[in-house]
Design a protein around this motif. Structure first.
Motif, PDB file in Angstrom:
ATOM      1  N   LEU A 669       8.970   3.190  11.695  1.00 33.16           N
ATOM      2  CA  LEU A 669       9.687   2.899  10.697  1.00 33.16           C
ATOM      3  C   LEU A 669       8.578   2.251   9.131  1.00 33.16           C
ATOM      4  CD1 LEU A 669      11.953   2.006   8.611  1.00 33.16           C
ATOM      5  CD2 LEU A 669      12.236  -0.504  10.324  1.00 33.16           C
ATOM      6  N   ARG A 670       7.253   1.904   9.897  1.00 28.89           N
ATOM      7  CA  ARG A 670       6.638   1.222   9.372  1.00 28.89           C
ATOM      8  C   ARG A 670       5.281   2.433   7.891  1.00 28.89           C
ATOM      9  NH1 ARG A 670       0.320  -2.055  10.128  1.00 28.89           N
ATOM     10  NH2 ARG A 670      -0.318  -2.274   7.760  1.00 28.89           N
ATOM     11  N   CYS A 671       5.190   3.638   9.530  1.00 36.11           N
ATOM     12  CA  CYS A 671       4.807   4.960   8.290  1.00 36.11           C
ATOM     13  C   CYS A 671       5.577   5.544   7.763  1.00 36.11           C
ATOM     14  CB  CYS A 671       4.262   5.494  10.086  1.00 36.11           C
ATOM     15  SG  CYS A 671       2.702   5.272  10.918  1.00 36.11           S
ATOM     16  N   ARG A 672       6.678   5.171   8.510  1.00 35.16           N
ATOM     17  CA  ARG A 672       7.976   6.252   6.944  1.00 35.16           C
ATOM     18  C   ARG A 672       8.437   5.608   6.185  1.00 35.16           C
ATOM     19  NH1 ARG A 672      13.338   5.934  10.904  1.00 35.16           N
ATOM     20  NH2 ARG A 672      14.003   7.218   8.768  1.00 35.16           N
ATOM     21  N   LEU A 673       7.909   4.260   5.725  1.00 34.19           N
ATOM     22  CA  LEU A 673       8.478   3.352   4.385  1.00 34.19           C
ATOM     23  C   LEU A 673       6.586   4.080   3.675  1.00 34.19           C
ATOM     24  CD1 LEU A 673       9.343   0.244   5.378  1.00 34.19           C
ATOM     25  CD2 LEU A 673      10.514   1.839   4.382  1.00 34.19           C
ATOM     26  N   ARG A 678       4.347   6.191  -1.142  1.00 32.09           N
ATOM     27  CA  ARG A 678       3.016   6.462  -1.260  1.00 32.09           C
ATOM     28  C   ARG A 678       4.242   7.969  -2.236  1.00 32.09           C
ATOM     29  NH1 ARG A 678      -0.107  10.311   3.244  1.00 32.09           N
ATOM     30  NH2 ARG A 678       0.796  12.207   1.412  1.00 32.09           N
ATOM     31  N   GLU A 679       4.910   8.558  -2.250  1.00 33.56           N
ATOM     32  CA  GLU A 679       5.248   9.164  -2.631  1.00 33.56           C
ATOM     33  C   GLU A 679       6.033   9.145  -3.661  1.00 33.56           C
ATOM     34  OE1 GLU A 679       4.295  11.835  -2.657  1.00 33.56           O
ATOM     35  OE2 GLU A 679       2.895  12.447  -0.631  1.00 33.56           O
ATOM     36  N   LEU A 680       7.355   7.562  -3.111  1.00 38.61           N
ATOM     37  CA  LEU A 680       7.303   8.080  -4.906  1.00 38.61           C
ATOM     38  C   LEU A 680       6.990   6.587  -5.159  1.00 38.61           C
ATOM     39  CD1 LEU A 680      10.983   8.287  -2.795  1.00 38.61           C
ATOM     40  CD2 LEU A 680       9.470   9.821  -4.406  1.00 38.61           C
ATOM     41  N   PRO A 683      11.560   0.983  -5.492  1.00 39.60           N
ATOM     42  CA  PRO A 683      11.055  -0.268  -5.203  1.00 39.60           C
ATOM     43  C   PRO A 683       9.929  -0.252  -3.787  1.00 39.60           C
ATOM     44  CG  PRO A 683      13.344   1.473  -4.930  1.00 39.60           C
ATOM     45  CD  PRO A 683      12.631   1.916  -6.005  1.00 39.60           C
ATOM     46  N   TRP A 684      10.297   1.297  -3.270  1.00 35.08           N
ATOM     47  CA  TRP A 684       9.520   1.258  -2.014  1.00 35.08           C
ATOM     48  C   TRP A 684       8.710   0.682  -1.491  1.00 35.08           C
ATOM     49  CZ3 TRP A 684      13.243   3.173   1.380  1.00 35.08           C
ATOM     50  CH2 TRP A 684      14.691   4.316   1.280  1.00 35.08           C
ATOM     51  N   PRO A 685       8.551  -0.582  -0.355  1.00 30.76           N
ATOM     52  CA  PRO A 685       8.140  -1.234  -0.120  1.00 30.76           C
ATOM     53  C   PRO A 685       6.476  -1.225  -0.194  1.00 30.76           C
ATOM     54  CG  PRO A 685       9.393  -1.258   1.584  1.00 30.76           C
ATOM     55  CD  PRO A 685       9.840  -0.313   0.648  1.00 30.76           C
ATOM     56  N   ASP A 686       5.210  -1.614  -0.499  1.00 26.68           N
ATOM     57  CA  ASP A 686       4.153  -1.146   0.165  1.00 26.68           C
ATOM     58  C   ASP A 686       3.822  -2.480   1.494  1.00 26.68           C
ATOM     59  OD1 ASP A 686       1.110  -0.899   0.542  1.00 26.68           O
ATOM     60  OD2 ASP A 686       0.467  -2.655  -1.484  1.00 26.68           O
ATOM     61  N   VAL A 687       3.293  -1.052   2.560  1.00 28.61           N
ATOM     62  CA  VAL A 687       3.470  -1.919   3.569  1.00 28.61           C
ATOM     63  C   VAL A 687       1.972  -1.468   4.559  1.00 28.61           C
ATOM     64  CG1 VAL A 687       5.503  -1.416   4.508  1.00 28.61           C
ATOM     65  CG2 VAL A 687       4.299   0.401   4.794  1.00 28.61           C
ATOM     66  N   SER A 688       0.772  -1.425   3.330  1.00 33.71           N
ATOM     67  CA  SER A 688      -0.173  -1.324   4.102  1.00 33.71           C
ATOM     68  C   SER A 688      -0.537  -2.812   4.442  1.00 33.71           C
ATOM     69  CB  SER A 688      -1.652  -1.133   3.020  1.00 33.71           C
ATOM     70  OG  SER A 688      -1.145  -2.138   2.149  1.00 33.71           O
ATOM     71  N   ALA A 756      -0.337   6.879   9.197  1.00 42.49           N
ATOM     72  CA  ALA A 756      -0.789   5.638   9.495  1.00 42.49           C
ATOM     73  C   ALA A 756      -0.825   5.200   7.623  1.00 42.49           C
ATOM     74  CB  ALA A 756      -1.935   6.025  10.338  1.00 42.49           C
ATOM     75  N   PRO A 757      -0.050   4.396   7.868  1.00 42.42           N
ATOM     76  CA  PRO A 757      -0.824   3.344   6.448  1.00 42.42           C
ATOM     77  C   PRO A 757      -1.371   3.439   5.676  1.00 42.42           C
ATOM     78  CG  PRO A 757       1.462   2.147   7.496  1.00 42.42           C
ATOM     79  CD  PRO A 757       0.021   3.262   9.016  1.00 42.42           C
ATOM     80  N   ASP A 758      -3.004   3.625   6.285  1.00 42.65           N
ATOM     81  CA  ASP A 758      -3.837   3.700   5.911  1.00 42.65           C
ATOM     82  C   ASP A 758      -4.738   5.416   5.776  1.00 42.65           C
ATOM     83  OD1 ASP A 758      -4.618   4.152   7.833  1.00 42.65           O
ATOM     84  OD2 ASP A 758      -6.112   2.469   8.736  1.00 42.65           O
TER      85      ASP A 758
END
Length: 850
Positions: A669-673, A678-680, A683-688, A756-758
């Motif tokens: 879920l974290r990777c999807r968010l 990154r793309e949009l 309001p999609w959250p920063d999950v780094s 991965a988020p990073d």
């Protein structure tokens, strides 16, 4: 005051600087400031003060960096003037004063004039100030230049002259003058008599962890005795001057020379000696007396002229203050003397004729020494200077014309000390307490110990301790209490000077007379001065112990004090070897301290609080009582909710989110968010890591509460926690934008592996058997068509055969090569020549046929 002029012709007879008097007088006709540069021994200190006094009606003040120099200069001028010392010519130094109403020229130490300025900023009745020996860059001299430059802005009639043997005259002139016009320079030079240089290096080390080695002192003594015999053979009337770094080495060398020869009158000269003995050395000797060997510290380098010297023996060592920023301590350090200082010393041999210098080092060691001494302002503790500047109204030297600004780190440490003493307010201005401390002629911390210690232990004991600590006296076995006992019963010069200082300080104490205390109060007085140096024994070793100071420094202790639990430490210095007990520092003076006294002196450092930590996935807490960095007691307790939450937050901020065990669903879920953000963007959250750590209370608040109450981190449901970050109503499109699985032509639903988020450049990946994608021409795209899926096309055994995000190109090109290589290896699986016409399948050929 009498207006009778000094007889400059008589005073200047035989003095080289007499030739420059007219030039200086002409300069002062047009300027109220000047820089005078002339070699030592030319007579500038003797001639310039009476010249100014003859041109003025008020008093002329002359500063010297040392007491012995101030007394000697005053005595010399009074003698040449033919007037009793303390009448037309006088002096004021710490603890001694010879001045009358009719005094025209007063010699003082720089410290005396600094404190006088606090009481009388306008210097009423003073027409001129001469700052001598500027080149030594003593801290008090540097400060005087800054303060007097400001005084002259209000008093344009005040004459200010800076004098030195060797200095950067242009730099000093710029400070003494104005922005538009530097002060004029009067440069007097004389041809020097020839100097013969000789080198006498020692085979033994000069320095070890304890300081100057005994073997090197033996070498210096032998070299001195031998060279003196040679000199005496050729010039029976000549004297010898030996330079050592400190009073201890002076005494040790003098003793050794006396043992080696009885031909010479061996004298000592240093700041600890009684004034009468110092003056006897400065007067020279009669023709019927034995030739002299004078062993001295650097005070004879330039501020004093010792008559009759034709040979100089130089250890090429000096002792200077040095600040250890890491440990917050300042102490005297013995090191190689600068080459300019050595030149000054050698010049003492050529004042009256050709001379010789014998340097107890080789030429390479001499060449490796620093060119010039470090200005004291850059290397010493600045607490006293910072307090004086605060009292003057220029915190930190702001607005003053200083040769060098106060170093920021040292100044910050000094202001912290002063704030802790209550000497300055939050804006750096002096408080009433600070002004009271500034009027006590000692370090502000010792002044505080005198004021606060007197009522507790008695004014006399407090004064005795402060006099000992402020007098640079050695303490046997580092024990201040035992040193006091020895001083009380001694009749040595050190003891007499200490007793005089203690008498003066006792008079300055505000304690009510009658309070008495035995030596048990020594540690309390020290702790009041240096509460951050109260220390507890943490390790016992053979022959010593290691103590932890409240400041966090560790220091080694040897001797009887190693057996006590608590110490009040007055002096701690960098060191190595056994004495430092592996701590990198050694205690040089201290006293036993009771725990009750520690609490009294260091009450502001006492803490009693619960310390919670997040360790091994659980919150653990202990109740700890500390004095600064010293742990006094520790016991396990249950953390409160707030303490637990704070512990988890601190650990997460320090060590990151890797402390948690991320389930596969939470990680996915974290990777999807992360891809959506990154793309949009919003309001999609920063999950780094940084994003999640900044929003802990938004997404992890219930879990923090659970952790604080004892729930292990492994039990947390981070998937549910992350879903709290989903934005509404956009969240309903989550599976549409970034689905968990992708349906391929064979009908299989294959999991999408998101980056991965990073990893900002990675793409979502689908790993699927090649046969399941036959005929698939359009590469699927995610996040509203922004991101093409990267396919890892696999063999029947699950090994990658190709990586592509363009299926149509793959079937039309590389597939033929893959087919040629794989169909023999996997004959049971379909490898059609035309992948566009083949039916996609996840089975073998036989099973697909069934």
């Amino acid at each position: 005051m009498t207006s009778a002029a000094f007889d400059l012709a008589a005073i200047g007879a035989g003095l080289s600087f007499a030739a420059a008097v007219d030039e200086l007088a002409a300069t002062l006709d047009t300027s109220t400031s000047a820089v005078v540069s002339a070699p030592p021994g030319t007579g500038k200190t003797t001639l310039v003060p009476p010249l100014l006094a003859s041109r003025a009606t008020g008093r002329v003040i002359v500063t010297q960096p040392r007491r012995v120099a101030a007394r000697a200069a005053a005595r010399r001028l009074a003698q040449l003037d033919g007037s009793p010392l303390g009448t037309r010519v006088g002096f004021t130094v710490r603890g001694e004063r010879a001045v009358a109403r009719e005094t025209r020229v007063e010699f003082v130490t720089a410290g005396v004039l600094l404190r006088r300025l606090l009481d009388d900023p306008g210097l009423q009745g003073v027409d001129a100030v001469i700052i001598d020996e500027v080149h030594e860059r003593a801290l008090e001299t540097d400060l005087l230049i800054g303060l007097l430059s400001e005084v002259r802005e209000l008093r344009d009639d005040l004459v200010l002259i800076a004098m030195s043997a060797t200095l950067d005259a242009a730099r000093i002139a710029a400070v003494l003058g104005t922005d538009e016009q530097p002060a004029p320079i009067v440069d007097h030079d004389v041809p020097a008599f020839p100097l013969t240089e000789r080198w006498a290096p020692s085979s033994a080390l000069r320095l070890d962890e304890r300081g100057v080695t005994g073997a090197f002192l033996d070498h210096v003594a032998r070299t001195t005795a031998s060279a003196a015999r040679e000199l005496h053979h050729d010039e029976p009337a000549a004297d010898v001057l030996v330079f050592a770094p400190g009073a201890r080495e002076v005494s040790e060398i003098a003793r050794r020379v006396r043992d080696a020869t009885d031909t010479f009158d061996v004298r000592e000269l240093h700041g600890r000696m009684p004034a009468a003995e110092q003056d006897a050395v400065m007067r020279g000797r009669r023709a019927d007396e034995r030739p002299r060997i004078i062993v001295t510290t650097s005070l004879a380098e330039s501020s004093l002229t010792v008559p009759g010297v034709r040979l100089v023996v130089d250890t090429c060592l000096s002792r200077t203050p040095q600040r250890d920023a890491a440990r917050g301590m300042t102490g005297l350090v013995t090191a190689a003397a600068s080459r300019s200082s050595c030149v000054q010393r050698a010049g003492r041999a050529t004042r009256q004729g050709p001379g010789t210098v014998v340097r107890c080092v080789d030429e390479r060691t001499y060449a490796a020494a620093p060119a010039r001494p470090t200005p004291e302002i850059a290397s010493t503790d600045l607490a006293d200077a910072a307090l004086l500047l605060a009292c003057w109204g220029a915190p930190g030297g702001a607005g003053l014309r200083l040769i060098d600004p106060l170093p920021a780190d040292s100044l910050s440490d000094a202001l912290t000390v002063l704030h802790g003493l209550g000497a300055i307010d939050d804006d750096g201005r002096a408080t009433d307490e600070g002004r009271a401390l500034a009027r006590i002629p000692t370090d502000p911390r010792l002044a505080r110990a005198l004021r606060d210690g007197g009522p507790a232990v008695g004014a006399r004991l407090a004064a005795e301790v402060v006099a000992l600590l402020g007098g640079d006296l050695r303490t046997a076995d580092s024990d201040v209490a035992q040193a006091l006992i020895a001083l009380r019963g001694a009749r040595t010069p050190d003891a007499r000077r200490w007793r005089s200082d203690a008498d003066r300080l006792e008079r300055l104490s505000t304690a009510t007379p009658g309070v008495r205390s035995d030596l048990d109060g020594v540690g309390l007085v020290i702790a009041l001065a240096f509460p951050e140096r109260v220390a507890r024994r943490v390790e016992q070793i053979s022959g010593g112990a290691t103590f932890l100071l409240a400041s966090g420094t560790r220091a080694g202790v040897t001797g009887p004090l190693a057996g006590v639990e608590w110490l009040a430490i007055a002096d701690v210095a960098r060191a190595s070897g056994r004495a430092a007990a592996g701590s990198g520092a050694v205690v040089r003076s201290a006293a036993t301290l009771s725990e009750e006294q520690m609490e009294q002196a260091a009450s502001h450092l006492l803490t009693d609080r619960v310390e919670a930590e997040f360790v091994g996935g659980r919150v653990q807490a202990r109740r700890e009582r500390r004095v600064g960095a010293i742990l006094r007691s520790s016991a396990p307790v249950r953390a409160s909710a707030d303490e637990g939450r704070d512990a988890v937050r601190r650990t997460l901020q320090r060590e990151g989110l890797g402390l948690f065990t991320w389930s596969s669903s939470a990680a996915e879920l974290r990777c999807r968010l992360a891809l959506l953000h990154r793309e949009l963007g919003a309001p999609w959250p920063d999950v780094s890591d940084l994003g999640l750590l900044a929003a802990l209370d938004t997404w992890l608040a219930p879990e923090l509460e659970s952790l604080a109450s004892g729930t292990p981190a492994a039990r947390l449901d981070l998937t549910s926690a992350l879903r709290r970050l989903l934005p509404w109503p956009e969240a309903v499109r989550l599976d549409e934008l970034v689905p968990e699985r992708l349906e391929v032509p064979s009908g299989s639903r294959v999991r999408i592996v998101y980056p991965a988020p990073d990893d900002p450049d990675a793409r979502p990946v689908v790993a699927v058997k090649l046969q399941e994608c036959f005929g698939w021409a359009e590469t699927p795209r995610l996040v509203e068509g922004r991101v093409p899926v990267l396919f890892h096309l696999l063999s029947p055994a699950g090994r990658p055969l190709a990586v592509t995000d363009d299926l149509a190109s793959f079937w039309s090109g590389p597939y033929a090569q893959v087919r040629a290589e794989m169909r023999g290896r996997y004959p049971k699986h379909p490898w059609p020549e035309d992948p566009w016409a083949a039916a996609p399948t996840r089975h073998t050929k036989n099973r697909a046929a069934r």
